[in-house]
Design a protein around this motif. Structure first.
Motif, PDB file in Angstrom:
ATOM      1  N   ALA A   1      39.666  29.866  36.575  1.00  0.00           N
ATOM      2  CA  ALA A   1      39.399  31.207  37.086  1.00  0.00           C
ATOM      3  C   ALA A   1      39.957  32.273  36.150  1.00  0.00           C
ATOM      4  O   ALA A   1      39.308  33.283  35.861  1.00  0.00           O
ATOM      5  CB  ALA A   1      39.996  31.349  38.483  1.00  0.00           C
ATOM      6  N   ARG A   2      41.158  32.046  35.674  1.00  0.00           N
ATOM      7  CA  ARG A   2      41.823  33.011  34.795  1.00  0.00           C
ATOM      8  C   ARG A   2      41.044  33.206  33.492  1.00  0.00           C
ATOM      9  O   ARG A   2      40.889  34.322  32.992  1.00  0.00           O
ATOM     10  CB  ARG A   2      43.241  32.507  34.506  1.00  0.00           C
ATOM     11  N   GLU A   3      40.535  32.115  32.930  1.00  0.00           N
ATOM     12  CA  GLU A   3      39.803  32.171  31.666  1.00  0.00           C
ATOM     13  C   GLU A   3      38.411  32.782  31.826  1.00  0.00           C
ATOM     14  O   GLU A   3      37.792  33.186  30.842  1.00  0.00           O
ATOM     15  CB  GLU A   3      39.659  30.765  31.084  1.00  0.00           C
ATOM     16  N   SER A   4      37.920  32.839  33.056  1.00  0.00           N
ATOM     17  CA  SER A   4      36.548  33.251  33.304  1.00  0.00           C
ATOM     18  C   SER A   4      36.400  34.714  33.695  1.00  0.00           C
ATOM     19  O   SER A   4      35.306  35.280  33.583  1.00  0.00           O
ATOM     20  CB  SER A   4      35.941  32.383  34.426  1.00  0.00           C
ATOM     21  N   MET A   5      37.453  35.324  34.179  1.00  0.00           N
ATOM     22  CA  MET A   5      37.354  36.703  34.659  1.00  0.00           C
ATOM     23  C   MET A   5      37.207  37.674  33.491  1.00  0.00           C
ATOM     24  O   MET A   5      37.753  37.461  32.410  1.00  0.00           O
ATOM     25  CB  MET A   5      38.566  37.038  35.522  1.00  0.00           C
ATOM     26  N   VAL A   6      36.441  38.744  33.737  1.00  0.00           N
ATOM     27  CA  VAL A   6      36.056  39.658  32.660  1.00  0.00           C
ATOM     28  C   VAL A   6      36.610  41.054  32.944  1.00  0.00           C
ATOM     29  O   VAL A   6      36.320  41.651  33.990  1.00  0.00           O
ATOM     30  CB  VAL A   6      34.526  39.734  32.517  1.00  0.00           C
ATOM     31  N   LEU A   7      37.388  41.571  32.014  1.00  0.00           N
ATOM     32  CA  LEU A   7      37.885  42.941  32.106  1.00  0.00           C
ATOM     33  C   LEU A   7      36.793  43.877  31.587  1.00  0.00           C
ATOM     34  O   LEU A   7      36.496  43.894  30.399  1.00  0.00           O
ATOM     35  CB  LEU A   7      39.168  43.093  31.294  1.00  0.00           C
ATOM     36  N   LEU A   8      36.198  44.644  32.497  1.00  0.00           N
ATOM     37  CA  LEU A   8      35.067  45.497  32.135  1.00  0.00           C
ATOM     38  C   LEU A   8      35.485  46.902  31.721  1.00  0.00           C
ATOM     39  O   LEU A   8      34.794  47.558  30.946  1.00  0.00           O
ATOM     40  CB  LEU A   8      34.089  45.588  33.314  1.00  0.00           C
ATOM     41  N   LYS A   9      36.592  47.371  32.272  1.00  0.00           N
ATOM     42  CA  LYS A   9      37.065  48.717  31.936  1.00  0.00           C
ATOM     43  C   LYS A   9      38.581  48.732  32.023  1.00  0.00           C
ATOM     44  O   LYS A   9      39.162  48.090  32.904  1.00  0.00           O
ATOM     45  CB  LYS A   9      36.462  49.742  32.907  1.00  0.00           C
TER      46      LYS A   9
ATOM     47  N   GLN B   1      43.578  59.394  44.601  1.00  0.00           N
ATOM     48  CA  GLN B   1      44.394  58.577  43.709  1.00  0.00           C
ATOM     49  C   GLN B   1      43.686  58.473  42.353  1.00  0.00           C
ATOM     50  O   GLN B   1      42.574  57.969  42.251  1.00  0.00           O
ATOM     51  CB  GLN B   1      44.607  57.188  44.308  1.00  0.00           C
ATOM     52  N   SER B   2      44.334  58.956  41.304  1.00  0.00           N
ATOM     53  CA  SER B   2      43.704  58.954  39.979  1.00  0.00           C
ATOM     54  C   SER B   2      43.814  57.604  39.287  1.00  0.00           C
ATOM     55  O   SER B   2      43.105  57.345  38.308  1.00  0.00           O
ATOM     56  CB  SER B   2      44.330  60.030  39.095  1.00  0.00           C
ATOM     57  N   ASN B   3      44.690  56.739  39.776  1.00  0.00           N
ATOM     58  CA  ASN B   3      44.876  55.427  39.159  1.00  0.00           C
ATOM     59  C   ASN B   3      44.310  54.328  40.060  1.00  0.00           C
ATOM     60  O   ASN B   3      45.043  53.698  40.830  1.00  0.00           O
ATOM     61  CB  ASN B   3      46.361  55.180  38.899  1.00  0.00           C
ATOM     62  N   VAL B   4      43.008  54.138  39.969  1.00  0.00           N
ATOM     63  CA  VAL B   4      42.330  53.146  40.801  1.00  0.00           C
ATOM     64  C   VAL B   4      41.847  51.989  39.936  1.00  0.00           C
ATOM     65  O   VAL B   4      41.209  52.190  38.894  1.00  0.00           O
ATOM     66  CB  VAL B   4      41.130  53.752  41.562  1.00  0.00           C
ATOM     67  N   ILE B   5      42.156  50.778  40.374  1.00  0.00           N
ATOM     68  CA  ILE B   5      41.672  49.546  39.736  1.00  0.00           C
ATOM     69  C   ILE B   5      40.790  48.829  40.746  1.00  0.00           C
ATOM     70  O   ILE B   5      41.194  48.651  41.903  1.00  0.00           O
ATOM     71  CB  ILE B   5      42.851  48.645  39.338  1.00  0.00           C
TER      72      ILE B   5
ATOM     73  N   LEU C   1      37.991  44.805  36.983  1.00  0.00           N
ATOM     74  CA  LEU C   1      38.116  43.389  36.641  1.00  0.00           C
ATOM     75  C   LEU C   1      37.053  42.620  37.407  1.00  0.00           C
ATOM     76  O   LEU C   1      37.044  42.616  38.636  1.00  0.00           O
ATOM     77  CB  LEU C   1      39.505  42.855  36.998  1.00  0.00           C
ATOM     78  N   GLU C   2      36.125  42.000  36.683  1.00  0.00           N
ATOM     79  CA  GLU C   2      35.058  41.207  37.305  1.00  0.00           C
ATOM     80  C   GLU C   2      35.586  39.803  37.541  1.00  0.00           C
ATOM     81  O   GLU C   2      35.801  39.043  36.610  1.00  0.00           O
ATOM     82  CB  GLU C   2      33.822  41.182  36.401  1.00  0.00           C
ATOM     83  N   GLY C   3      35.778  39.466  38.816  1.00  0.00           N
ATOM     84  CA  GLY C   3      36.319  38.156  39.168  1.00  0.00           C
ATOM     85  C   GLY C   3      35.270  37.127  39.498  1.00  0.00           C
ATOM     86  O   GLY C   3      35.588  35.947  39.644  1.00  0.00           O
ATOM     87  N   TYR C   4      33.996  37.561  39.628  1.00  0.00           N
ATOM     88  CA  TYR C   4      32.920  36.682  40.085  1.00  0.00           C
ATOM     89  C   TYR C   4      33.378  35.927  41.335  1.00  0.00           C
ATOM     90  O   TYR C   4      34.128  36.468  42.156  1.00  0.00           O
ATOM     91  CB  TYR C   4      32.469  35.735  38.973  1.00  0.00           C
TER      92      TYR C   4
ATOM     93  N   GLN D   1      38.933  28.451  44.642  1.00  0.00           N
ATOM     94  CA  GLN D   1      40.061  28.499  45.574  1.00  0.00           C
ATOM     95  C   GLN D   1      41.340  29.068  44.976  1.00  0.00           C
ATOM     96  O   GLN D   1      42.206  29.551  45.699  1.00  0.00           O
ATOM     97  CB  GLN D   1      40.329  27.106  46.135  1.00  0.00           C
ATOM     98  N   ALA D   2      41.462  29.053  43.657  1.00  0.00           N
ATOM     99  CA  ALA D   2      42.680  29.546  43.005  1.00  0.00           C
ATOM    100  C   ALA D   2      42.506  30.933  42.407  1.00  0.00           C
ATOM    101  O   ALA D   2      43.274  31.340  41.545  1.00  0.00           O
ATOM    102  CB  ALA D   2      43.119  28.558  41.926  1.00  0.00           C
ATOM    103  N   LEU D   3      41.509  31.682  42.889  1.00  0.00           N
ATOM    104  CA  LEU D   3      41.255  32.997  42.298  1.00  0.00           C
ATOM    105  C   LEU D   3      42.426  33.951  42.505  1.00  0.00           C
ATOM    106  O   LEU D   3      42.679  34.825  41.665  1.00  0.00           O
ATOM    107  CB  LEU D   3      39.971  33.598  42.849  1.00  0.00           C
ATOM    108  N   GLY D   4      43.156  33.803  43.612  1.00  0.00           N
ATOM    109  CA  GLY D   4      44.260  34.720  43.886  1.00  0.00           C
ATOM    110  C   GLY D   4      45.333  34.655  42.826  1.00  0.00           C
ATOM    111  O   GLY D   4      45.808  35.693  42.327  1.00  0.00           O
ATOM    112  N   GLY D   5      45.736  33.452  42.473  1.00  0.00           N
ATOM    113  CA  GLY D   5      46.736  33.294  41.427  1.00  0.00           C
ATOM    114  C   GLY D   5      46.243  33.786  40.085  1.00  0.00           C
ATOM    115  O   GLY D   5      46.992  34.400  39.310  1.00  0.00           O
ATOM    116  N   ALA D   6      44.952  33.527  39.803  1.00  0.00           N
ATOM    117  CA  ALA D   6      44.378  33.964  38.531  1.00  0.00           C
ATOM    118  C   ALA D   6      44.348  35.482  38.436  1.00  0.00           C
ATOM    119  O   ALA D   6      44.695  36.069  37.394  1.00  0.00           O
ATOM    120  CB  ALA D   6      42.961  33.394  38.385  1.00  0.00           C
ATOM    121  N   ILE D   7      43.948  36.142  39.527  1.00  0.00           N
ATOM    122  CA  ILE D   7      43.911  37.610  39.538  1.00  0.00           C
ATOM    123  C   ILE D   7      45.305  38.176  39.351  1.00  0.00           C
ATOM    124  O   ILE D   7      45.521  39.119  38.567  1.00  0.00           O
ATOM    125  CB  ILE D   7      43.274  38.110  40.855  1.00  0.00           C
TER     126      ILE D   7
END
Length: 759
Positions: free
Chosen positions: A317-325, A449-453, A474-477, A481-487
């Motif tokens: 999951a960690r290797e697959s997520m894409v930082l878009l902005k 809030q000016s700092n939104v992720i 952050l695109e998590g697709y 089951q382990a997406l929480g830890g990856a995020i």
């Protein structure tokens, strides 16, 4: 190491089998098992759904994941996993699934799914790798090798041109031969050749008028004869129309059991001579080969460590997520004192797709809890629900609570995306928007809030009208089951984002090349956009996407330099080695995905602006540099020529383009490739003068004709008039020449050019 016993003597078994037994083996025993023949020692083997985990049901069985399955590790779905662009990771993921299959006595995992993402609206896109056939086929081969390294078979699916859920069981996909070969079959081709899956699953739909389970061109002529596939072809569940016709076309196994109907048709077809016994024997032989292969590879007392597999799922999951902005480098969060975590997905995550691939996970991370574990002890995290999971409309009370919390904190992290009701096997999406409740939440919080992720959970592209109002996305697709830890790892900088998009995100649906034709009228799906799928369309027609194919940010930076080719001129039977130097110029270790594209600089046929032909993911420490090498062969420069029914390279110059996305080309070299294939140019009375110019003898004749003509007649001819002349047919010139260009003259030219008499 387990001792593999010799394969049973299948030829001898065939001699002992009755017609009824042979016919019976060609249909399932029940929903998930093949038939056994006890008197001959032929066992039954089990198969279950995949592909991002094991769905072995207990008790009553069904195809759509309605009834409960045994627990297994749920990995990121293919849409996310493909964004890792990591063949080794996907191989290890496959091997992990293979180990779980061995432990559960499962012989074949139904996956991977490699259908092309023709439209972002396809409801099953979360289960498919990419819009690009090269990327899809490469990753699929790695997955297949991983699963099968554990003695468990795979079933690559859904063969072929299965790109929508609307009327998927009956729609006729109408697609031209070149598009079929370059896009939709290419997604399977290298995976079949390199991965050697045990089985291939025939799709529900028709292709050019013939059901896939009865399509001899697909199943026999292409899959078996051209590609050399030696496994068995099974149907998708319930996809068989007439089993005897399917066996004749190259199908071996009907799944699931059809209550005896299929085998009865086979028996009758053999008895009446409609189906030969030899053809039936060929099918049974392939079935027996796979059955015994499964038995011989069965590992006794197989088991696995659920916690260890959860760790692998977290890595995937960690290797697959894409930082878009990442405006102002707001991420990673390191020294913040307070964070508002907003959105119901943060505590009840959307981590997988719906339908037959639905996994019963061994555990599921609570994202909020994982973020609390990853944050510094001095960072306070508070939660607001923001929206209801069971309704699309905005809840004013929930939004008000979220806004009030966001006002009090330094940063707001909003979890949003697509609920399962928006995308699943069985139906397509109607639009690219997320629920109103999610959109309004983002917009209202951004006002205070000016700092939104924004962290997204979705199986396919979405529109982002709020993109300019937030600092990071952050695109998590569907991260498993382990997406929480990856995020949490990525948000707080315990790891560096390294995923890149395996598909294009359009700004709006109308920009998609299939927009006017998807999903069709219910009878047919017309693939009129041809080869211009995904980035091939956006880049060639210069349509700016929201995020391009291959795009993804990092917390560090990379520099590309010193592209080299070992040869700048080759024949198409040779290969070229390309190298590029990549350096980590930032202050954090990270991984970069280097992408190699090829562009035909000048072609007589329509070709995309560029096409992916190589990629590599490399890990680099700060200031570290590595040289990445690619090998390009004929297919990297070729298109599918329907005149010769083969891959063909036009002689000419090609650009080798290397970059960080399809839109960010950083280094390039030009090479010259000579074609070794001579395409017969047979001229007829309906050929044009332009065709005559392309024929060596014809060109000489044209020169002679031009030299004999009155030069004054050619004075002042513009390019348009010359084009008109070259587009005139020989027959039409005869008719319109008032006797100056006779039938005999035309026949003489044709005979000389073709070196044979043309009637």
């Amino acid at each position: 190491m387990q001792q593999i016993k010799p394969m049973r003597n299948i030829k001898e078994l065939l001699k002992q089998m009755t017609l009824e037994e042979k016919a019976g083996l060609c249909s399932g025993k029940d929903f998930w098992n093949t038939k056994e023949i006890e008197r001959l020692g032929i066992p039954s083997v089990m198969m279950t759904d995949g592909p991002h985990g094991l769905r072995k049901q207990e008790g009553d069985t069904d195809h759509l994941g309605i009834n409960k399955s045994l627990p297994s590790t749920c990995f990121p779905s293919a849409a996310g996993l493909a964004c890792s662009w990591d063949k080794d990771l996907i191989n290890r993921t496959g091997a992990t699934i293979g180990r779980e299959a061995q432990a559960e006595d499962v012989s074949i995992v139904l996956g991977p799914s490699v259908n092309i993402k023709r439209s972002p609206l396809c409801g099953r896109n979360f289960e498919y790798f990419s819009e690009d056939p090269y990327l899809s086929s490469s990753l699929a081969a790695s997955y297949i090798k991983g699963v099968q390294s554990q003695g468990v078979g795979t079933s690559i699916k859904h063969f072929a041109v299965n790109n929508q859920e609307f009327k998927r069981m009956s729609v006729d996909a109408v697609v031209d031969e070149r598009t079929l070969r370059e896009i939709y079959l290419a997604s399977f081709e290298q995976a079949v050749k390199d991965g050697q899956p045990w089985t291939v699953m025939a799709a529900y739909n028709k292709v050019n008028g013939s059901y896939c389970s009865e399509n001899k061109k697909l199943l026999t002529e292409i899959l078996k004869e051209e590609w050399g596939f030696e496994g068995l072809v099974m149907s998708d569940w319930g996809a068989v129309n007439e089993l005897d016709d399917g066996i004749e076309a190259g199908l071996e196994l009907e799944m699931p059991a059809s209550g005896g109907m299929g085998e009865k048709k086979i028996i009758e077809a053999v008895q009446t001579g409609k189906l030969s016994l030899e053809k039936l024997d060929q099918s049974v032989e392939r079935i027996l080969k796979i059955v015994f292969q499964a038995v011989e590879n069965k590992k006794q007392n197989a088991a696995y460590d659920k916690n260890e597999h959860h760790k692998i799922a977290r890595e995937a999951a960690r290797e697959s997520m894409v930082l878009l902005k990442n405006e102002d480098r707001i991420l990673p969060l390191r020294s913040v004192k307070s964070v508002a975590v907003i959105g119901a997905f943060a505590k009840k995550p959307r981590f997988q797709g719906g339908g037959s691939s639905h996994i019963n996970p061994t555990k599921v991370d609570d994202i909020f809890e994982e973020m609390q574990k990853a944050a510094l002890p001095t960072t306070v995290l508070d939660f607001a629900e923001g929206y209801s999971l069971d309704r699309d409309e905005a809840d004013e009370q929930l939004i008000s609570e979220a806004v009030e919390l966001a006002k009090k904190t330094e940063i707001a992290v909003i979890f949003a995306g697509l609920p399962e009701s928006y995308e699943s096997e069985g139906f397509d999406r109607k639009y690219l928007s997320i629920p109103v409740s999610h959109r309004v939440l983002i917009e209202e919080v951004a006002k205070v809030q000016s700092n939104v992720i924004v962290v997204l959970s979705n199986g396919a592209p979405i529109e982002m009208p709020w993109l300019d109002q937030v600092k990071a996305v952050l695109e998590g697709y569907l991260g498993g089951q382990a997406l929480g830890g990856a995020i949490a790892d990525l948000i707080f900088g315990l790891a560096n984002p390294s995923g890149k998009l395996a598909e294009t995100f359009p700004k709006k649906l109308a920009h998609n090349p299939s927009y006017l034709h998807f999903p069709g009228d219910g009878e047919t799906a017309d693939y009129s956009e041809g080869i211009f799928v995904g980035y091939r369309h956006y880049d060639t027609r210069d349509v700016e996407p929201l995020f391009p194919f291959g795009y993804g940010l990092s917390y560090t930076s990379f520099e590309y330099s010193n592209i080299q080719v070992n040869r700048d001129e080759i024949q198409d039977t040779d290969s070229i080695t390309v190298s590029i130097k990549v350096k980590n110029t930032g202050d954090m270790e990270g991984k970069e995905i280097i992408q190699l594209y090829v562009r035909d600089i000048e072609s007589k046929i329509s070709r995309p602006e560029k096409e992916l032909k190589g990629f590599e993911k490399v890990h680099l420490y700060p200031s570290e540099e590595k040289i990445v090498t690619f090998k390009l062969e004929k297919r990297a420069f070729a298109y599918y020529n329907t005149k010769i029914n083969d891959w063909h390279v036009e002689t000419g110059s090609f650009d080798i383009l290397i970059g960080s996305s399809s839109r960010e080309i950083l280094q390039r070299k030009t090479v010259y490739v000579h074609s070794t294939t001579v395409i017969p140019n047979i001229l007829t009375r309906h050929s044009t003068f332009g065709d005559l110019m392309d024929n060596p003898v014809g060109a000489e004749i044209m020169k002679a004709m031009q030299s004999q003509a009155n030069p004054s007649n050619n004075e002042g001819l513009g390019a348009g008039m010359q084009e008109m002349i070259l587009g005139t047919t020989l027959h039409n010139a005869c008719v319109m020449s008032n006797g100056a260009f006779t039938e005999d003259m035309m026949q003489g030219i044709l005979q000389a050019a073709n070196n044979s008499k043309i009637s």
